[in-house]
Scaffold this active site. Structure first.
Site, PDB file in Angstrom:
ATOM      1  N   TYR A  34       0.825  -1.209   0.000  1.00  0.00           N
ATOM      2  CA  TYR A  34       0.000   0.000   0.000  1.00  0.00           C
ATOM      3  C   TYR A  34       0.856   1.253   0.000  1.00  0.00           C
ATOM      4  O   TYR A  34       2.073   1.200   0.194  1.00  0.00           O
ATOM      5  CB  TYR A  34      -0.958  -0.004   1.206  1.00  0.00           C
ATOM      6  CG  TYR A  34      -0.318   0.361   2.532  1.00  0.00           C
ATOM      7  CD1 TYR A  34       0.542  -0.521   3.186  1.00  0.00           C
ATOM      8  CD2 TYR A  34      -0.561   1.593   3.134  1.00  0.00           C
ATOM      9  CE1 TYR A  34       1.126  -0.176   4.401  1.00  0.00           C
ATOM     10  CE2 TYR A  34       0.016   1.941   4.353  1.00  0.00           C
ATOM     11  CZ  TYR A  34       0.863   1.043   4.972  1.00  0.00           C
ATOM     12  OH  TYR A  34       1.450   1.392   6.169  1.00  0.00           O
TER      13      TYR A  34
ATOM     14  N   ARG B  71       8.203   4.245  -4.787  1.00  0.00           N
ATOM     15  CA  ARG B  71       8.282   3.325  -3.638  1.00  0.00           C
ATOM     16  C   ARG B  71       7.303   2.160  -3.825  1.00  0.00           C
ATOM     17  O   ARG B  71       7.605   1.010  -3.480  1.00  0.00           O
ATOM     18  CB  ARG B  71       8.006   4.057  -2.326  1.00  0.00           C
ATOM     19  CG  ARG B  71       8.193   3.146  -1.115  1.00  0.00           C
ATOM     20  CD  ARG B  71       8.093   3.870   0.205  1.00  0.00           C
ATOM     21  NE  ARG B  71       6.786   4.463   0.415  1.00  0.00           N
ATOM     22  CZ  ARG B  71       6.478   5.273   1.416  1.00  0.00           C
ATOM     23  NH1 ARG B  71       7.402   5.572   2.311  1.00  0.00           N
ATOM     24  NH2 ARG B  71       5.264   5.773   1.542  1.00  0.00           N
TER      25      ARG B  71
ATOM     26  N   ARG C 247      -8.148 -20.200  -0.637  1.00  0.00           N
ATOM     27  CA  ARG C 247      -7.038 -20.044   0.305  1.00  0.00           C
ATOM     28  C   ARG C 247      -5.996 -21.161   0.181  1.00  0.00           C
ATOM     29  O   ARG C 247      -6.303 -22.346   0.340  1.00  0.00           O
ATOM     30  CB  ARG C 247      -7.568 -19.986   1.735  1.00  0.00           C
ATOM     31  CG  ARG C 247      -6.464 -19.659   2.741  1.00  0.00           C
ATOM     32  CD  ARG C 247      -6.989 -19.568   4.166  1.00  0.00           C
ATOM     33  NE  ARG C 247      -5.929 -19.155   5.066  1.00  0.00           N
ATOM     34  CZ  ARG C 247      -4.968 -19.957   5.525  1.00  0.00           C
ATOM     35  NH1 ARG C 247      -4.945 -21.233   5.175  1.00  0.00           N
ATOM     36  NH2 ARG C 247      -4.037 -19.487   6.328  1.00  0.00           N
TER      37      ARG C 247
ATOM     38  N   LYS D  63       6.401  -1.722   1.971  1.00  0.00           N
ATOM     39  CA  LYS D  63       5.200  -1.134   2.582  1.00  0.00           C
ATOM     40  C   LYS D  63       4.054  -2.130   2.439  1.00  0.00           C
ATOM     41  O   LYS D  63       3.186  -2.022   1.563  1.00  0.00           O
ATOM     42  CB  LYS D  63       4.877   0.232   1.943  1.00  0.00           C
ATOM     43  CG  LYS D  63       4.024   1.107   2.848  1.00  0.00           C
ATOM     44  CD  LYS D  63       4.194   2.568   2.532  1.00  0.00           C
ATOM     45  CE  LYS D  63       3.177   3.450   3.239  1.00  0.00           C
ATOM     46  NZ  LYS D  63       3.235   3.425   4.699  1.00  0.00           N
TER      47      LYS D  63
HETATM   48  N1  PDD Z   1       2.759   5.459   7.496  1.00  0.00           N
HETATM   49  N2  PDD Z   1       7.401   4.304   9.025  1.00  0.00           N
HETATM   50  C1  PDD Z   1       6.290   3.567   9.012  1.00  0.00           C
HETATM   51  C2  PDD Z   1       6.286   2.250   9.714  1.00  0.00           C
HETATM   52  C3  PDD Z   1       5.134   4.050   8.359  1.00  0.00           C
HETATM   53  O1  PDD Z   1       4.006   3.326   8.367  1.00  0.00           O
HETATM   54  C4  PDD Z   1       5.165   5.324   7.746  1.00  0.00           C
HETATM   55  C5  PDD Z   1       3.983   5.893   7.039  1.00  0.00           C
HETATM   56  C6  PDD Z   1       6.364   6.061   7.793  1.00  0.00           C
HETATM   57  C7  PDD Z   1       6.485   7.409   7.148  1.00  0.00           C
HETATM   58  O2  PDD Z   1       6.546   7.266   5.746  1.00  0.00           O
HETATM   59  P1  PDD Z   1       6.039   8.412   4.764  1.00  0.00           P
HETATM   60  O3  PDD Z   1       6.812   9.618   5.085  1.00  0.00           O
HETATM   61  O4  PDD Z   1       6.347   7.875   3.418  1.00  0.00           O
HETATM   62  O5  PDD Z   1       4.563   8.606   4.996  1.00  0.00           O
HETATM   63  C8  PDD Z   1       7.464   5.509   8.425  1.00  0.00           C
HETATM   64  C9  PDD Z   1       1.576   5.765   6.715  1.00  0.00           C
HETATM   65  C10 PDD Z   1       1.271   7.214   6.667  1.00  0.00           C
HETATM   66  C11 PDD Z   1       0.455   4.884   7.181  1.00  0.00           C
HETATM   67  O6  PDD Z   1       0.691   3.691   7.342  1.00  0.00           O
HETATM   68  O7  PDD Z   1      -0.679   5.359   7.346  1.00  0.00           O
END
Ligand code: PDD
Length: 286
Positions: A33, A52, A99, A146
């Site tokens: 995501y 990313r 599954r 992510k």
């Molecule tokens: N979170 N570290 C983690 C574990 C994160 O989940 C996030 C972002 C960041 C900061 O990344 P960025 O600057 O690219 O938003 C660092 C998002 C906002 C979320 O999960 O909602």
């Protein structure tokens, strides 16, 4: 303002935004995501988020998903929303199949995009600084991806909320600070801005990247290093960085004041410079 929803190729009303029970994102967290912000009608740092996303997709063997098409879908959904200050959630799961742990590469990925007004969240975060607690980092060794497998993050963040804090600072089993449950972490020691080096322990945060560029522009010395929790507690300043929180000073950790107990000068300098960059709509990489 209502949420705008895009699912698998078209904008849909909420009652049609349904995911099959055999979606692998639902069953296994087999999905990646992005969370993107818009400011005053303009998507912020979209190209960085798409790049990313491409890295996350490649890392989970979904490199066949075309991120140009995803970018076009994000623009279309955002335009339809007419929400000036929004949070855009982009979720791509491997697809739907009965599954079974092993997947087949010919599945049709599920693409979900939602656009929501961010104003209520922003007003909650618009404080001079936030409180954080410390929690063990229970995550896997590929936090650079992510992925939607966020159970450790969810548990840690909720513990923070339940303790009356805003974020949980995660500490690796080897004793060093990694990042927040949903934010990147910076600290200041002796006038130097420090953060954790990229690798499997942290997400390559988009806001983290902006802060490093801003620090360079402003002539602030930067150090990328690991820090033990004990040393971290002695920092002059601590900061969180993330798409929704932007740049935010931590003023207390585990109930103890950080530095002076007020937002520090470097945090405020970076916050101001970040906002100026947003105002100038300057999201190009340096
Ligand atoms: N979170 N570290 C983690 C574990 C994160 O989940 C996030 C972002 C960041 C900061 O990344 P960025 O600057 O690219 O938003 C660092 C998002 C906002 C979320 O999960 O909602």
């Amino acid at each position: 303002m209502p949420e705008t929803i895009y699912l698998n190729g078209r904008l849909v009303p909420p009652e049609e935004a349904l995911i099959p029970i055999n979606d692998r994102g639902f069953l296994f967290g087999d999905a990646v995501y992005e969370v993107i912000r818009s400011y005053e009608g303009r998507l912020w740092a979209l190209e960085r988020h798409l790049s990313r996303l491409a890295q996350s997709l490649a890392a989970v063997d979904m490199g066949h998903v075309d991120t140009d098409e995803i970018g076009a879908a994000i623009r279309e959904t955002y335009a339809a929303s007419t929400i000036p200050d929004a949070v855009v959630y982009v979720h791509i799961s491997r697809g739907v199949a009965p599954r079974s742990h092993a997947y087949s590469r010919d599945l049709q990925p599920t693409v979900l995009i939602t656009v929501r007004d961010i104003s209520p969240r922003v007003s909650r975060m618009a404080s001079p600084g936030v409180a954080a607690i410390v929690e063990p980092d229970l995550r896997w060794r590929r936090c650079d991806i992510k992925s939607t497998c966020l159970l450790p993050n969810v548990l840690a963040h909720t513990r923070a909320r339940n303790a009356g804090a805003d974020e949980a600072i995660l500490v690796h089993p080897d004793g060093y600070v990694t990042e927040g449950a949903s934010t990147s972490v910076f600290w200041v020691r002796g006038g130097r801005l420090c953060t954790v080096p990229l690798g499997g322990e942290v997400l390559p945060g988009i806001t983290r990247g902006f802060i490093l560029e801003i620090a360079q522009d402003e002539g602030l010395p930067v150090v990328e290093e690991r820090i033990s929790l004990d040393e971290f507690r002695k920092a002059d300043e601590m900061l969180l960085a993330g798409t929704t929180i932007e740049v935010c000073p931590i003023i207390s950790l585990g109930g103890e004041p950080v530095g002076s107990g007020q937002a520090g000068p470097i945090a405020l300098q970076l916050q101001k410079a970040f906002r100026a960059r947003v105002q100038a709509a300057d999201d190009a990489a340096r």
